[in-house]
Design an enzyme around this catalytic site. Structure first.
Site, PDB file in Angstrom:
ATOM      1  CB  SER A 442      -0.953   0.004   1.189  1.00  0.00           C
ATOM      2  OG  SER A 442      -0.321  -0.474   2.339  1.00  0.00           O
ATOM      3  CG  HIS A 465      -3.489  -1.009  -2.690  1.00  0.00           C
ATOM      4  ND1 HIS A 465      -3.793   0.324  -2.489  1.00  0.00           N
ATOM      5  CD2 HIS A 465      -3.372  -1.543  -1.442  1.00  0.00           C
ATOM      6  CE1 HIS A 465      -3.853   0.567  -1.200  1.00  0.00           C
ATOM      7  NE2 HIS A 465      -3.604  -0.541  -0.551  1.00  0.00           N
ATOM      8  CD  GLU A 477      -5.270   2.754  -5.229  1.00  0.00           C
ATOM      9  OE1 GLU A 477      -5.507   3.966  -5.332  1.00  0.00           O
ATOM     10  OE2 GLU A 477      -4.430   2.302  -4.425  1.00  0.00           O
ATOM     11  CG  ASN A 515      -3.549   4.545   1.052  1.00  0.00           C
ATOM     12  OD1 ASN A 515      -4.646   4.582   1.608  1.00  0.00           O
ATOM     13  ND2 ASN A 515      -2.831   3.439   0.970  1.00  0.00           N
TER      14      ASN A 515
END
Ligand code: NAD
Length: 751
Positions: A442, A465, A477, A515
């Site tokens: 991540s 991800h 992702e 993120n």
């Protein structure tokens, strides 16, 4: 003998007087109500009405495997332009369902696979509903999830079949029912053993059911409800109590007007004048469709479909050049994420091998996997058969050699570059030359991890991800490095779609997309805690904004140590992110890891969580708290919400500027699916459009003066504010390089 009504509907009379109406949407993998299907059904129903005495029973069944009806064609609903057009569509559907309802010959909906929206409304218009016990069979009226209500009589017929209480639950949540639950509620009359509707065994079972109906031996069983349910469903007072309770429960969700409209429609279904309910349903549907909420939710639905097409993310590749869905998947690390990913793959029919570090880690991994599967069985999220099959597809090993014939390996080990590189080195050595190696990292650079492999492997390496918890989070992702090949992206998009998730392909930049956009928001919440803002108040404000949970609750859920890792990886690309990163690091060092250690921003040791008092006293200086508000241009936000949400919106523009993804809708969809960003607002960039780039930028500048450089507006915003443009207003175009006559970002007229 078959008789084609049109390319979607076929009639098949049998020698014993039964008429099958076969549903088979042309050129689609599922049945939907588009104009071709409506034309076909209207003709079929007029034919039946004119020849009723020729048939003993009419059976509506689907030719599509795993699908009775997926519902209306949402794309064409999203394109409707005026209330007049909407009313015409709704009236047409209501009329068709009424014609089916009015037939005097008994009608049966034979439901095998998904039966959603208009499909369930059709089934409700039939005299009986039978359902297969297949794992794919699910019944739902999900319109509320699009900001709408069922418009083809669903709000009127459902309460008559299953009562007010269960109807309120089904329609207001949009949730789906498995066949056994539908039977218990009286929504289906019988469950038949699994067999595709078009195969003989199903026909034999249907014939037995038909015989029992015709002989008068079949009595739908609706007497299984308890006393309270009977009171609430069958007495006038009880129904009023149930309706009032539903209103109270939903009264705070003002952003979702469909809830109140649906409750009113259900209430009217019980009125003596049955027309008023149908009329209300029609008009409410037309009213709701043009609300910002429905427009945002429909937009997200269309975007989600777009995201699932490989051609959205890579050049067209001939199917011959793309590998099929993997047969065998290796998952390295059976921890929190690995276990979830492997189980998902096994559920979708793939062979899965979990590779763990050593025998002891293998034992815990195996226990974790078994416990997740057992819990899913207990919750009836999977059937006993699916549970058995899943277990039979899963293996465990500690040896890389056992992975040699895998088509793909998904690595989910510790978030440390050296550990991941060592795993990749081994995988590169053991796996066949064209196997894909994917990392669930991540926060690390996938490019950097890939340097542990030979150069021939690099085109087959990407990030994959998943989000936590894997079974519930919709987004994955796919991270593309400079070396990742188009075929690899294509195959990963297919894999993610097969796993029932939605892919977003991002470039290999720190934090990827979600993120990266989320962290400035979490960081701002930490700044506010440090300034002495109340922890519960921060979270409450963001729940009121429409987030599923507040930022501090989210940090506790994700894990403070994991958040600290992500914060560290983003230091170089986010302004003024050191303070929150250091803060998280210190919390992690103190053992305050969030929910998993029972202490983070909140203390979870008591029955009700309370703010972590030690944290509070170490940072709080309540007298310093300053909430400014008046100076800002109107944006519909409270001062606390503005301070927390603006960083998300601004970072979303930064990500577009830096081509982390190629188009605004990709950011919006990813943020809604990956973080629960208030779906009714459509996403961060849609929100900038509704505030206006100019006022948004002006407010940002004010925040910058008050709180610092982290609020500095992204370049793209200046560009947009100057030209007064929107992200979602112009027709699709490739991204233009600073050509001021062209849109700055590639947008899509339909998205
Ligand atoms: P975890 O600690 O729960 O699991 C890691 C597992 O990997 C452990 O079972 C460990 O025994 C095993 N392992 C370690 N080294 C190994 C090796 N060399 N070979 C085989 N197995 C090995 O961690 P997690 O939370 O599942 O995270 C795994 C990855 O997923 C990390 O990269 C993390 O950043 C990422 N991620 C985590 C989350 C989350 O919320 N937990 C979300 C998204 C991504």
């Amino acid at each position: 003998m078959h008789q084609n009504v049109n390319r979607n509907v076929t009639l098949q009379p049998t020698t014993d007087g039964v008429l099958y109406v076969w549903l088979d949407s042309e050129l689609r993998s599922v049945n939907v109500f588009d104009s071709g299907m409506l034309d076909g059904l209207e003709s079929a129903v007029s034919h039946i009405a004119a020849n009723e005495n020729r048939y003993s029973t009419v059976i509506f069944a689907s030719r599509k495997a795993g699908c009775f009806f997926a519902g209306a064609d949402v794309h064409s609903i999203a394109r409707l332009q005026s209330a007049h057009e909407v009313l015409a569509v709704v009236e047409r559907g209501q009329k068709l369902m009424q014609c089916i309802d009015d037939l005097s010959v008994p009608t049966i909906a034979a439901i095998d696979g998904m039966c959603m929206g208009g499909g369930l409304e059709l089934a409700l218009a039939c005299t009986y509903r039978v359902a297969s016990n297949s794992d794919a069979t699910r019944l739902s009226l999900p319109e509320i999830k699009l900001g709408l209500l069922p418009g083809w009589g669903g709000t009127q017929r459902l309460p008559k079949k299953i009562g007010v209480v269960a109807s309120l639950d089904l329609i207001l949540t949009g949730r789906s029912l498995r066949p056994n639950k539908a039977l218990a509620l009286g929504l289906v009359d019988q469950i038949l053993d699994v067999a595709p509707a078009f195969q003989t065994p199903w026909h034999d079972q249907l014939t037995t059911f038909v015989d029992s109906v015709v002989d008068g031996r079949f009595h739908p069983d609706d007497r299984r409800r308890d006393l309270l349910a009977r009171f609430l469903n069958t007495t006038r007072l009880g129904r009023r109590v149930a309706i009032r309770a539903a209103r109270k429960k939903t009264s705070k969700q003002k952003q979702y007007p469909a809830l109140q409209e649906a409750i009113k429609a259900i209430e009217l279904s019980l009125a003596s004048d049955s027309n008023s309910g149908y009329e209300f349903e029609r008009e409410a549907f037309a009213r709701l469709l043009f609300t910002p909420t429905a427009q945002s939710l429909l937009g997200l639905f269309v975007q989600q479909d777009q995201a699932k097409k490989a051609t959205t993310w890579c050049e067209f590749i001939s199917p011959l050049e793309v590998a099929a869905i993997p047969r065998k998947v290796s998952v390295i690390g059976a921890g929190t994420m690995g276990a979830g990913i492997g189980i998902l793959a096994a559920k979708k029919g793939m062979q899965v091998v979990f590779k763990e570090l050593d025998e002891s880690a293998l034992k815990s991994g195996q226990a974790r996997v078994e416990s997740i599967l057992d819990k899913q069985l207990q919750r009836t999220a999977i059937s006993a058969e699916a549970h058995r099959q899943c277990n039979s597809r899963i293996q465990f090993t500690t040896k890389f050699q056992d992975l040699d014939d895998s088509d793909i390996a998904i690595e989910a080990v510790l978030e440390m570059n050296e550990v991941k590189q060592s795993v990749f080195r081994n995988l590169d050595h053991e796996l066949q030359r064209d196997a894909i190696l994917a990392s669930n990292t991540s926060s690390l650079s996938v490019t950097q991890i890939s340097t542990a492999t030979g150069s021939h492997r690099r085109p087959r390496i990407a990030g994959l991800h998943f989000f936590n918890p894997v079974d519930r989070m919709q987004l994955v992702e796919i991270v593309r490095t400079e070396a990742t090949s188009e075929e690899t992206i294509h195959e990963l998009v297919q894999l993610v779609r097969t796993m029932g998730k939605t892919p977003i392909v991002t470039s290999d930049k720190p934090g990827f997309l979600v993120n990266r956009v989320l962290f400035p928001y979490l960081g701002e919440a930490i700044h506010m805690v440090q300034e002495g803002f109340s922890i519960p108040a921060i979270d409450r404000e963001m729940r009121n904004f429409g987030m599923p949970m507040g930022p501090l609750e989210l940090l506790d859920q994700v894990g403070i140590d994991i958040a600290a890792h992500v914060a560290q990886s983003l230091l170089d690309c986010l302004y003024e992110s050191e303070a929150p990163a250091v803060f998280l690091h210190k919390m992690a060092q103190a053992g305050w890891l969030g929910k998993k250690s029972k202490c983070g921003f909140y203390d979870y040791n008591k029955k009700r969580k309370a703010p972590n008092r030690q944290l509070r006293t170490s940072v709080a200086k309540a007298d310093k708290v300053r909430v400014a508000g008046d100076e800002f241009l109107e944006d519909g936000l409270s001062p606390v919400q503005r301070r927390l949400v603006y960083p998300i919106l601004n970072e979303a523009v930064h990500c577009l500027d830096e081509a982390v993804v190629q188009a605004p809708w990709m950011v919006d969809l990813a943020m809604v699916l990956g973080t629960g960003f208030a779906p009714f607002r459509g996403g961060p960039l849609k929100m900038i459009d509704s505030i206006g780039a100019k006022p948004f930028k002006s407010n940002l500048t004010m925040l910058e003066h008050m709180h610092g450089a982290r609020f500095k507006a992204a370049d793209g915003l200046g560009w947009m504010a100057k030209r007064n443009t929107k992200f979602f207003s112009f027709v699709s175009n490739p991204p233009a390089k600073e050509n001021h006559n062209e849109p700055r970002y590639r947008t899509h007229s339909q998205l």
